[in-house]
Write an enzyme that holds these catalytic residues in place. Structure first.
Site, PDB file in Angstrom:
ATOM      1  CG  ASP A 176       4.934  13.352   2.508  1.00  0.00           C
ATOM      2  OD1 ASP A 176       3.972  13.154   3.708  1.00  0.00           O
ATOM      3  OD2 ASP A 176       5.294  12.514   1.717  1.00  0.00           O
TER       4      ASP A 176
ATOM      5  CG  ASP B 256       6.057  11.036  -2.671  1.00  0.00           C
ATOM      6  OD1 ASP B 256       5.330  10.643  -0.684  1.00  0.00           O
ATOM      7  OD2 ASP B 256       6.830  10.900  -2.168  1.00  0.00           O
TER       8      ASP B 256
ATOM      9  CG  ASP C  31       0.732  11.970   0.240  1.00  0.00           C
ATOM     10  OD1 ASP C  31       1.046  11.400   1.491  1.00  0.00           O
ATOM     11  OD2 ASP C  31       1.817  11.509   0.102  1.00  0.00           O
TER      12      ASP C  31
END
Length: 895
Positions: free
Chosen positions: A330, A631, A635
C-alpha cells in the site's frame, strides 16, 4: 424496501422515499423497533472459536505421528508397557510444543467489529437521541459532528464543510470533502462523495445522513464477509513437510511389511519378537522429533524477528518470508508517511525547496541552496503569514515527542511550513472568515497586518488564478498577473505528484469588519503556490533497492490517483514503466488478462479491496509467493489472503494487525527486508537440521534391517531408538537454529515454491552418512559380540556410537560445503553448549540406575568409550573429505 439503484446514485428525495424515512424528524421509535426486529442489529457476526482441546488435538494430525501411535498400540498389545509409555510421551511432547508455539487465534473479525462506534446521535420522532450504534436501523437519521466515528453507511442529506478521514477504508491520504449531489452508478468507493462509511471519522464540519446499510451490509461488513470466505493457505514449508511426511510414512510402512514377511518366512523368529523388531524398524526410521524441532527453530526465528521490530503471529510465516518473491505494498502510511508535507513554494520570481518531512516543525526553506531570509523576501514573508493565519488546523506535540495536527492534513502541513521559516511568523487575530466551500474551493480570513486590513486567501489554484490581477515579487514590488506562466508552474509540480495549493492577498479598507465573496472580485495579488506531498519514507526507498538485489519485486497498490502513484513510485525507485493500471481497468479484465497484467505493471491505482484480492490471487496463480503490506481496514482481506500479510504497528488499524501474519513495530518498510533475511536464514538452517537428523534415522533403520536379514538379535530396542532420536532432535540439532546467515544469501533469487525440501545432493549426503554411521556401528557391534562382550554392554556401546557419531556430524552440517574449521567456527556458541548437554545425557543413560531400568542400558568401563569416540572422529573426517570433493565438482560445473 426495494433498492434497485445504489444509494449514491439517487438524489436526496429519491433516497428518502426509497428508505421511507423523514429528513426532518427521522423514524418513529416504533418503526425503528420494527426494522431492528426485521433486519437485526448493526453488528458483525462473531466467528465461532475453535475449542482449546480441538486446537491441541489438531497437532496430532501428522502422518508421522499416526505411524508412531500405531507402533504404540502394537507394543501395548504385546505387553511392552514401557515402550508404549515412552512412545506416547514423545507424541504428546510434540503436540504440546506445536500447540504452545503455534497458537493461531484468529482476531481479525473481532477487530473489525470493534471499529463500529459505540454510540450515535439520531433523530427519532423529531427529537435528538443518543443511542447505541448497534440499535441503528436502515432509514435512521444520524447527525454528524467533528470527531464522530461514523456508525453505519450513510447517504448524506446535509453536508456543511463536512470532511471525513477515509484513509483506513479507501487508502486516500487526505480527508474527503463531502456533498449531497447524486453520483454515477459505477462510482468507485473512494469517489462516493455523497456517502460516509462505517468506521471512518469526521475531521471537520457537520452533516446529517440517513442510514443506507448496517452490519454485514456496510462496506466494513463486506470486508468482514470476504475475510470469512478466504481460506488460510498453506505455506511452502507446510506443503513440503506434509508431502515429505507422506513419502517417508509410505516408505516406512512398506519397508516394515517387507521385513516382516522376510523374517516370518526366511528367518527363525518368534512372532512376538518379529513384531518388536518391525516396530523397532518403524520407530527407527520415523523422524518423530522433526515436527517439534521445526516448531522450535521457527519459534527461535520469531524471537529473532521480534528483536528486529517484526512481530510474527504464526510460526510457518517465518519461513514463508524467506521465499517471498513479490511484495504488494500500500502507498499511504506504508511507503509514505501519511503525513502531508510542503516540499516546494513557488512565487512569481523565485522557487523554494523545503526540507524536513511530516508534521514535525524541523526543516529549512531554501532558495538556490541557501536558507531563504523572510525578512528580505517580501513575497515569501506574506505567503507564510497567509498560510499560517488563514488556517483552521493546530500543530501539537504529544508526551512521547511525536508531532501531529488537529484539523485538515493539508492545512496542518502549512502550519508546519510556517514554523520552518528563518524568522518567527506572527500569529494574527482573525476578524472575519469565509469558510471553505466545495463549490468555491477557497477560504479567506480578514486580519490586520502591519497596520493595514488584509484579506488572506487560500484554495484551488485555478480559482485563485480567476481572482488574481497582480503578482507579488521578492523585493516587494508587484507586476501584472501572467496566468499562462502560473499554469505551467502548477502543471510542472502536479506532474511530480504534488498537490498544489494557491495563496493570495488583498488589501481591504480600514473600516472593513466583515468580508464576503463579493470582495474577491478585484484587487487580488497572487503570492504563490505550495507543493504538497505525502512523502516517501527514506528507509523504504533503501529497502526497495535491497529487494531488487534479492530478486524481490515491489508492486504499489493504492487507492490514490494514478498520477500521484506514478510520481511516488518513481521517487521510491519502483520500476513504474509507462503507466499505472487503475481499478476500473482491473474490473474489466478476465482472469487470464489479469495474470498477464500483474507481471507487466508495478503500479496499481484507485483500487478497491476486491481489486487487491484479485491481484494477489493472480500473482499466486503465476507461482509467486506474495507478501501484502497495509495499515487500513481496506487492506484486511488482502492481508489475510496473502502468503504473508504485513501490517503497520504504529499507524495500522487493529483490523489490519489481526488479519496479518506479521506486524511491523516501527512501520519501516526496511523491517520487511530484515524479516525476509531472517526467513532465508531460518529456511537454510531448517535444511541443515534435516540434513543432520535424517542420517540418524536411516542409520538406525539400516541396523535393524541388517539384523533381520542376517537373523541376529536386535542391536537396539524401540525405547533405545526413541531415546537416540529425541536427544539428537531436541538437543544437539537445536544448535543449527543459531547459525548465522550464509554469505550471499540476500543476493540470490527467491526459491521457487515447488523447490523440493531435499535436493539430490542432500539425499546423497543423507544416505552416505547413514551407511557410514550404520555400517560402522554394525561392524563394531558384530566385532564386540564375536569377542564375547556381554549383550548389555554391546547394546550400550552401540547406542553411544550412534549418538556420538551424530554429535561429530553436527559440525559437518554447520556449512553445506565449506570446511567446518573456519573463521566462524566459534561464533555459534550454542553448538558447544548442546554438545556438553548431550554428553551429560549420555552419561546419565549409562550410569544412572533408574535410566538403566527404563532404557535397558548398563554402566560401561572407560575403555569402552574408545569405540564411540573413534567412530565420531572417523565420521567427521570422511564427511569433510566428501564435502571438499563435492565443492570442487560444483565449481567445475559452474565454470
Amino acid at each position: 424496501m426495494d433498492k434497485k439503484r445504489p444509494a449514491h446514485n439517487q438524489n436526496v428525495d429519491e433516497f428518502v422515499e426509497t428508505y421511507t424515512s423523514d429528513p426532518a424528524s427521522g423514524l418513529s421509535r416504533e418503526e425503528a423497533r420494527k426494522r431492528l426486529d426485521q433486519y437485526g442489529k448493526n453488528e458483525l457476526p462473531a466467528e465461532e472459536k475453535e475449542p482449546r482441546w480441538k486446537a491441541f488435538m489438531r497437532h496430532f494430525h501428522d502422518i508421522l505421528i499416526y505411524v508412531l501411535l500405531a507402533a504404540a498400540a502394537i507394543t501395548l498389545i504385546l505387553g511392552h508397557y514401557i515402550d508404549t509409555a515412552v512412545i506416547l510421551v514423545v507424541a504428546v511432547v510434540n503436540a504440546g510444543i506445536g500447540y504452545f508455539q503455534e497458537n493461531k487465534a484468529e482476531k481479525a473479525l473481532e477487530g473489525i467489529r470493534n471499529m463500529l462506534s459505540l454510540e450515535a446521535n439520531v433523530r427519532r420522532d423529531g427529537k435528538r437521541h443518543t443511542v447505541s450504534s448497534s440499535e441503528l436501523v436502515v432509514g435512521d437519521l444520524v447527525m454528524l459532528s467533528p470527531g464522530d466515528k461514523v456508525p453505519a453507511d450513510l447517504r448524506l442529506i446535509r453536508a456543511e464543510e463536512l470532511n471525513v478521514e477515509e484513509a483506513a477504508l479507501t487508502g486516500e491520504s487526505t480527508s474527503v470533502l463531502k456533498h449531497t449531489e447524486p453520483l454515477e452508478k459505477n462510482a468507485v468507493l473512494a469517489d462516493r462523495l455523497n456517502m460516509v462509511f462505517s468506521g471512518t471519522t469526521v475531521v471537520s464540519g457537520t452533516g446529517a445522513g440517513i442510514v443506507a446499510a448496517t452490519g454485514v451490509k456496510t462496506e466494513i461488513g463486506k470486508i468482514n464477509r470476504s475475510m470469512s470466505d478466504i481460506e488460510d493457505i498453506k505455506t511452502p514449508l507446510l506443503r513440503q513437510t506434509a508431502q515429505f511426511g507422506k513419502m517417508i510414512s509410505v516408505a516406512i510402512v512398506g519397508l516394515a511389511f517387507v521385513m516382516f514377511v522376510f523374517g516370518y518366512f526366511f528367518r527363525d523368529y518368534e512372532i512376538g519378537e518379529l513384531f518388536l523388531s518391525v516396530i523397532a524398524l518403524a520407530v527407527a526410521a520415523i523422524p518423530e522429533g522433526l515436527p517439534a524441532i521445526l516448531s522450535i527453530i521457527l519459534a527461535i526465528g520469531v524471537q529473532n524477528m521480534a528483536g528486529r521490530n517484526a512481530i510474527v503471529r504464526n510460526l510457518p510465516s517465518v519461513e514463508t518470508l524467506g521465499s517471498v518473491s513479490v511484495i504488494c505494498s500500500d502507498k499511504t502510511g506504508t511507503l509514505t508517511k501519511n503525513e502531508m508535507t510542503v516540499t516546494s513554494v513557488v512565487t512569481a520570481d523565485r522557487e523554494y525547496n523545503v526540507s524536513g518531512t511530516g508534521y514535525a516543525p524541523t526543516g529549512t526553506i531554501f532558495h538556490n541552496e541557501e536558507e531563504a531570509d523572510t525578512r528580505k523576501d517580501s513575497a515569501l514573508h506574506h505567503f507564510l503569514l497567509s498560510v499560517k493565519n488563514n488556517n483552521d488546523a493546530e500543530l501539537h506535540q504529544d508526551e512521547e515527542g511525536h508531532w501531529g495536527i488537529m484539523g485538515e492534513p493539508t492545512e496542518g502541513c502549512l502550519v508546519t511550513l510556517a514554523e520552518k521559516a528563518s524568522t518567527v511568523v506572527d500569529e494574527l487575530t482573525v476578524e472575519s472568515k469565509i469558510p471553505f466551500d466545495s463549490d468555491y474551493k477557497y477560504m479567506a480570513t480578514l486580519v490586520t497586518l502591519e497596520g493595514q486590513k488584509m484579506m488572506l486567501i487560500k484554495g484551488a489554484p485555478d480559482r485563485i488564478f480567476d481572482m488574481a490581477e497582480q503578482e507579488a515579487l521578492a523585493d516587494g514590488a508587484k507586476q501584472p498577473f501572467n496566468r499562462d506562466v502560473w499554469t505551467q508552474k502548477m502543471g510542472a509540480h502536479a506532474k511530480h505528484g504534488e498537490r498544489v495549493l494557491g495563496v493570495a492577498i488583498k488589501p481591504m479598507p480600514e473600516d472593513t469588519e466583515k468580508i464576503t465573496r463579493a470582495d474577491l472580485s478585484e484587487g487580488v495579488t497572487m503570492l504563490g503556490l505550495a507543493g504538497i506531498i505525502d512523502p516517501p519514507r527514506d528507509a523504504a526507498v533503501r529497502a526497495i533497492t535491497e529487494c531488487k538485489k534479492a530478486g524481490i519485486q515491489v508492486k504499489m497498490i493504492t487507492g490514490d490517483h494514478a498520477e500521484t502513484a506514478m510520481a511516488i513510485g518513481k521517487q521510491m525507485g519502483i520500476e513504474t514503466g509507462e503507466a499505472a493500471l487503475e481499478g476500473k481497468d482491473l474490473d474489466a479484465m478476465s482472469q487470464e488478462e489479469l495474470e498477464e497484467a500483474v507481471e507487466k505493471y508495478q503500479i496499481f491505482a484507485r483500487t478497491s479491496p476486491e481489486n487487491k484480492l484479485r491481484l494477489l490471487e493472480a500473482l499466486q496463480a503465476k507461482g509467486k509467493i506474495a507478501a501484502m503490506t497495509g495499515d487500513g481496514v481496506n487492506d484486511a482481506a488482502a492481508l489475510k489472503r496473502a502468503d504473508v500479510g504485513v501490517a503497520m504497528g504504529i499507524k495500522g488499524t487493529e483490523v489490519a494487525k489481526d488479519a496479518s501474519e506479521m506486524v511491523l513495530v516501527d512501520d519501516h518498510f526496511k523491517t520487511i527486508v530484515n524479516a525476509v533475511e531472517e526467513g532465508r536464514r531460518v529456511y537454510d538452517n531448517l535444511k541443515k537440521t534435516i540434513l543432520f537428523i535424517l542420517p540418524t534415522n536411516a542409520a538406525q533403520a539400516l541396523l535393524i534391517m541388517a539384523s533381520i536379514l542376517i537373523g541376529v538379535a536386535m542391536p537396539l530396542s524401540p525405547v533405545q531408538i526413541l531415546w537416540v532420536n529425541m536427544v539428537t532432535s531436541v538437543t544437539i540439532s537445536l544448535a543449527l537454529a543459531f547459525e548465522t546467515l550464509d554469505k550471499g544469501t540476500m543476493e540470490r533469487s527467491p526459491r521457487h515454491p515447488n523447490t523440493p525440501l531435499l535436493s539430490g545432493y542432500y539425499i546423497f549426503r543423507i544416505l552416505f552418512v547413514a551407511f557410514l554411521i550404520g555400517g560402522g556401528t554394525l561392524a563394531i557391534n558384530f566385532t564386540m559380540i564375536g569377542q564375547g562382550y556381554d549383550q548389555g554392554i554391546v547394546t550400550t556401546v552401540t547406542l553411544q556410537m550412534i549418538v556420538l557419531a551424530q554429535m561429530f556430524h553436527l559440525f559437518n552440517c554447520r556449512s553445506e560445503l565449506n570446511f567446518a574449521f573456519n573463521k566462524d567456527f566459534f561464533k555459534n556458541k550454542a553448538v558447544f553448549v548442546v554438545s556438553a548437554i548431550l554428553i551429560g545425557l549420555q552419561l546419565a543413560i549409562t550410569y544412572v540406575p533408574f535410566m538403566n531400568t527404563i532404557f535397558g542400558t548398563q554402566p560401561i568401563e572407560l575403555a569402552h568409550w574408545i569405540f564411540p569416540i573413534i567412530m565420531g572422529i572417523v565420521v567427521f573426517i570422511v564427511v569433510e573429505i566428501e564435502k571438499a570433493i563435492t565443492k570442487q565438482i560444483v565449481k567445475r560445473k559452474g565454470t
